[in-house]
Structures are given as structure tokens and as C-alpha cells.
Enzyme design. Structure first.
Site, mmCIF file in Angstrom:
data_model
loop_
_atom_site.group_PDB
_atom_site.id
_atom_site.type_symbol
_atom_site.label_atom_id
_atom_site.label_comp_id
_atom_site.label_asym_id
_atom_site.label_seq_id
_atom_site.Cartn_x
_atom_site.Cartn_y
_atom_site.Cartn_z
ATOM 1 C CB SER A 91 82.110 94.063 4.953
ATOM 2 O OG SER A 91 81.440 95.293 3.465
ATOM 3 C CD GLU A 138 76.831 86.771 10.198
ATOM 4 O OE1 GLU A 138 77.845 88.291 10.414
ATOM 5 O OE2 GLU A 138 77.472 85.507 9.507
ATOM 6 C CG LEU A 139 76.553 93.189 8.702
ATOM 7 C CD1 LEU A 139 75.455 94.795 8.275
ATOM 8 C CD2 LEU A 139 76.360 92.706 6.565
ATOM 9 C CB CYS A 164 81.128 86.060 11.535
ATOM 10 S SG CYS A 164 81.230 86.438 9.746
ATOM 11 C CD GLU A 213 85.133 90.660 11.285
ATOM 12 O OE1 GLU A 213 84.411 89.498 11.249
ATOM 13 O OE2 GLU A 213 84.185 91.292 9.841
#
Length: 476
Positions: free
Chosen positions: A229, A248-249, A282, A377
């Protein structure tokens, strides 16, 4: 009931504490898992550093051989890997099979990149002061990498951390997601059997809150790679300081369906992008912007295809949608859907909470752009569809997000494709396919709150190495 220890220095170590692991589907207890303390994590880091001092000198072809052998062993043991994914991640078996195939390919990519690491010759006489000198660069491994990985692709996303580290000549300490430790621990014996020296790979399940600081601040740690996150990513970046960091969020990936597209030809692919592994991806397709001339047809076909998805146990071949990773995730997503509906959205299908921690695949229209199912998200089986009139309007809607990982556009016109590629603010723009598209050699990473740095084996190897300049004066 089996218990699993820590993997430190090439051997299994008893931990001071163990935590039970439960299956997402059915809730059965799977095992007791070691939960590393900060002191045990430090032990792993020290062991990794000691192993690095010799592993950094291993010839590239030998590092490649280890990675090729690991890929071969993974394929030989694939059925065991698939069972782990079905049990601990609740991943539908057909998706699990695909992940293991990709994971083997990822390690083969890493083996190939181990042989391609090279520096450059510098034209020293391009500057007056450089005449009579030869200059060149070499790439050097940086040391101990700590990797913190998510639950959703617990074999392949781990491979995107471990593969580049080993290819570059680094050692690694891996902390897998608390929900999916078995897939990471499976690698201990696999890499030992592949010939990896003791201590180069260490695996320490445990809580992120307890281990984050030691994994990002210990003096031996030279690089940190994290997938998760944005909120945790910011903490890691602050803690890591001047170390190399790859984050990588996540995202809320969008797709534009431009005028002139044959809607029937893309519906199956769009539904796949929205609901594969319950949307716990993702770059799952979360927002769709459809040209007004196609909007009604697209919504009707999309809803009809969504309602045909099979809901069931992850071990069944026919299952498309199954349990979410946790009841907490289920409740959060259901609340977001309710919020959108209360705000005026139309629930076209789905939205029901079912037994076994399942949310029925959900399609929304007329959603307020500020609603969480659009702005944040979701990481679940929810997609929102909205119409647009001009491409500029659609691109603006795509960019109206704090995320920017992948976006996609279907269009029959090359000028409009290039316009979208230029104007969309994302790490990747996928033309004539869904934003969920990814293969394991491409540069993968985002902009804005989607993170910094790039994965994809070649690019991750570069992130985990330093450039050293060397100059020779020809006449002393």
C-alpha cells in the site's frame, strides 16, 4: 499440525513465536508459522551480509545456472506449488497454474539477465582533460536486499524480488505477506537444491509492523524492495533514508473504450481483467470509460458476461471467483460498494456478500467520481463503468487519480492511440488491451502514489546495482 520455522543461514531455525495460518476458503487451519522478532530478523540480515561477501564474486554463469536450475525444479514441483496457492491464497486453481508457469519464466529471465550485466566505455577524449586516458564503468552488487512482498502473487512477485537480487550478486532477506508465507518458505529447499550457497537467501515470516524498521534501517541493508500500500510505502521510504528503494504501491487501473471498437470482441477480455483472482491484482481493471455511442451495448454485454462467471471453491477447475483474502477485506469492499450506491450509483449486478468470504462480482454505473470505488484501490471484484464524449475527456478522467501504474485504451485509430500514450500519466499504457496485461520482462512500475522504481527483471537488476567508474591514465 505442521509448523514452519525461519530459514536463516541455509538452515531451519526455531523461532520464539509461532502464529496459526488459516485458509481463506473454509477457514481451515493450515499450519503454525514462525513469526520472526526484530532480533531474529537482524540475525538473518547478518547471515545474508556474510554470505554476500563471497557470493558477490561468484561468476555470472554460475549465478545463471542456479537460477535456471531453480526454474526447472519449480516446474518439476509445480503441483505442490499449485496446492499451496489454492490453500493459503485462495487462488482459483487455473489462475494458480498460470502463476507457477510465469514464476518459472521469471527465474529464467533472471538467469538470462545475470549474463548480461555490463558497464560502458566512456569516451574520455570528448573532454580536453580526458585525453590520454581510458575510462569505463562496471556494475557492482550493492549488498543485502530486504524484500517485503504481498499476498496476491506469492510465488511470482517473490520471484521479482529474489530473481534480480540473485542475478545481480546480492544476498536477500525475504519477509513474505503474513497471509501467504508457505509459498515463500517453499523456496528454501528449492534454492538449496538448485545450488545456492547458504545464507544468500533468508526467509523470515512475521509482522510488518514489528519487522519494518529493522529491515529498512540495519547498516548491512543496502536496498529495500516493497510491494504493497502507499501508506506503508511512505513509511518504508522514510525509514530507508539514502538506501536504494523500489516501491510498487498499487493502482485503480482504468481502460478507455474508444468509438469504432467492436464491443463484442473485447468483452471477455475486459471481464477477465476486472475479476481475475477476485480483482486482487495491482493492475486489475477497476474503471472503464466507454464512448457514449458504445456505452449501452458495452454495459449490457459486460453485465451479462459477469453474471456467467462461476463462483465456488478455489480447487475447482470451473471456479472463476472465490474467497477474498480476509473477512476484513470483504467487509471493507462491501462498505465501499454500499457507499457508492447510497451516493447514487446503479448496482448493475453483484454486490452480495456470500458464504466463504466471497463477494459476488460487482458492476456499478453512475458512480460519483469521488466515491472510494473509483478514487481508491478496491482490490476486489468491483468495476465501475462511465460514458465519455471526447477522448480528451476520457484521458482527463483516467488521470483524475492519485495512482498511475497501468492504463489501457482500445481504439482503431493510431493517432488517438498515440495521443493516449502521450497524455495518460501512468507507468505503462497498454494499447488495444486491458491495463491488467503484464509479462515478466517488461519495465513495471508507476507514477504518483503508485510508487517509484521499476520491476521487470532487467530493470530490477539495475535498481539493485551500483555503477563504478574506473579510469586509466595511459602515461603515468
Amino acid at each position: 499440525m505442521k509448523s514452519y520455522d525461519l530459514w536463516i543461514g541455509g538452515e531451519w531455525r526455531r523461532a520464539a513465536r509461532y502464529e496459526p495460518l488459516y485458509a481463506p476458503y473454509g477457514g481451515d487451519k493450515l499450519a503454525d508459522i514462525a513469526a520472526a522478532s526484530a532480533a531474529e530478523a537482524e540475525e538473518a540480515i547478518v547471515n545474508a551480509h556474510e554470505a554476500f561477501l563471497s557470493y558477490r564474486n561468484m561468476p555470472a554463469y554460475k549465478r545463471a545456472e542456479i537460477l535456471y536450475q531453480a526454474a526447472a525444479l519449480l516446474e518439476e514441483r509445480s503441483e505442490a506449488c499449485i496446492r499451496i496457492l489454492v490453500q493459503e491464497a485462495g487462488k482459483p486453481v487455473k489462475a494458480a497454474r498460470g502463476e507457477i508457469a510465469r514464476t518459472a519464466e521469471t527465474y529464467r529471465f533472471a538467469a538470462e539477465e545475470a549474463k548480461r550485466i555490463a558497464g560502458d566505455q566512456i569516451p574520455m577524449d570528448a573532454a580536453a582533460g580526458g585525453t590520454g586516458r581510458i575510462g569505463f564503468t562496471v556494475k557492482t552488487p550493492i549488498g543485502v536486499i530486504t524484500a517485503i512482498t504481498p499476498f496476491n502473487f506469492p510465488f511470482n512477485l517473490v520471484a521479482h524480488k529474489v530473481g534480480p537480487a540473485l542475478a545481480a550478486g546480492n544476498a536477500i532477506v525475504l519477509k513474505p505477506a503474513e497471509q501467504t508465507p508457505l509459498s515463500a518458505l517453499f523456496l528454501a529447499d528449492l534454492f538449496r537444491d538448485a545450488g545456492l550457497p547458504d545464507g544468500v537467501l533468508n526467509i523470515i515470516p512475521g509482522g510488518g509492523a514489528e519487522l519494518s524498521e529493522i529491515l529498512t534501517t540495519h547498516p548491512h541493508v543496502k536496498g529495500v524492495t516493497f510491494t504493497g500500500s502507499p501508506e506503508v510505502g511512505r513509511i518504508i521510504q522514510r525509514q530507508a533514508g539514502l538506501r536504494k528503494v523500489t516501491l510498487e504501491l498499487g493502482s485503480n487501473s482504468a481502460l478507455i473504450v474508444d468509438e469504432g471498437i467492436d464491443v463484442a470482441s473485447i468483452i471477455d477480455r475486459c471481464v477477465e481483467g476486472a475479476f481475475v483472482y477476485n480483482g486482487q491484482v495491482c493492475i486489475s481493471l477497476q474503471r472503464v470509460y466507454v464512448h457514449r455511442s458504445l456505452y449501452e451495448e458495452f454495459v449490457a454485454r459486460f453485465v451479462r458476461r459477469t453474471e456467467q462467471l462461476q463462483i465456488g471453491a478455489p480447487g475447482e477447475e470451473s471456479t472463476d471467483v472465490t474467497s477474498l483474502i480476509s473477512n476484513k477485506a470483504l467487509q471493507r469492499i462491501a462498505e465501499w460498494v454500499d457507499e457508492a450506491v447510497q451516493g447514487g450509483a446503479m448496482l448493475e449486478c453483484g454486490g452480495m456478500v456470500l458464504e466463504h468470504q466471497i463477494l459476488a462480482p460487482t458492476v456499478l454505473t453512475g458512480v460519483n467520481p469521488s466515491a472510494k470505488v473509483v478514487a481508491e484501490e478496491v482490490f476486489g471484484p468491483v468495476v465501475s463503468i462511465a460514458p465519455f464524449d471526447t477522448l480528451e475527456e476520457a484521458v482527463a478522467a483516467v488521470n483524475r487519480s492519485r495512482y498511475g501504474l497501468h492504463a489501457g485504451i482500445y481504439t482503431p485509430r493510431i493517432d488517438r492511440a498515440f495521443y493516449a500514450a502521450r497524455e495518460i500519466d501512468a507507468g505503462g499504457v497498454i494499447i488495444n488491451d486491458i491495463p491488467t496485461f503484464r509479462t515478466d520482462q517488461i519495465p513495471y512500475g508507476g507514477r504518483k502514489d503508485s510508487g517509484i522504481g521499476r520491476e521487470g527483471i532487467r530493470y530490477a537488476v539495475e535498481e539493485q546495482m551500483d555503477t563504478k567508474f574506473i579510469s586509466f591514465k595511459l602515461q603515468p
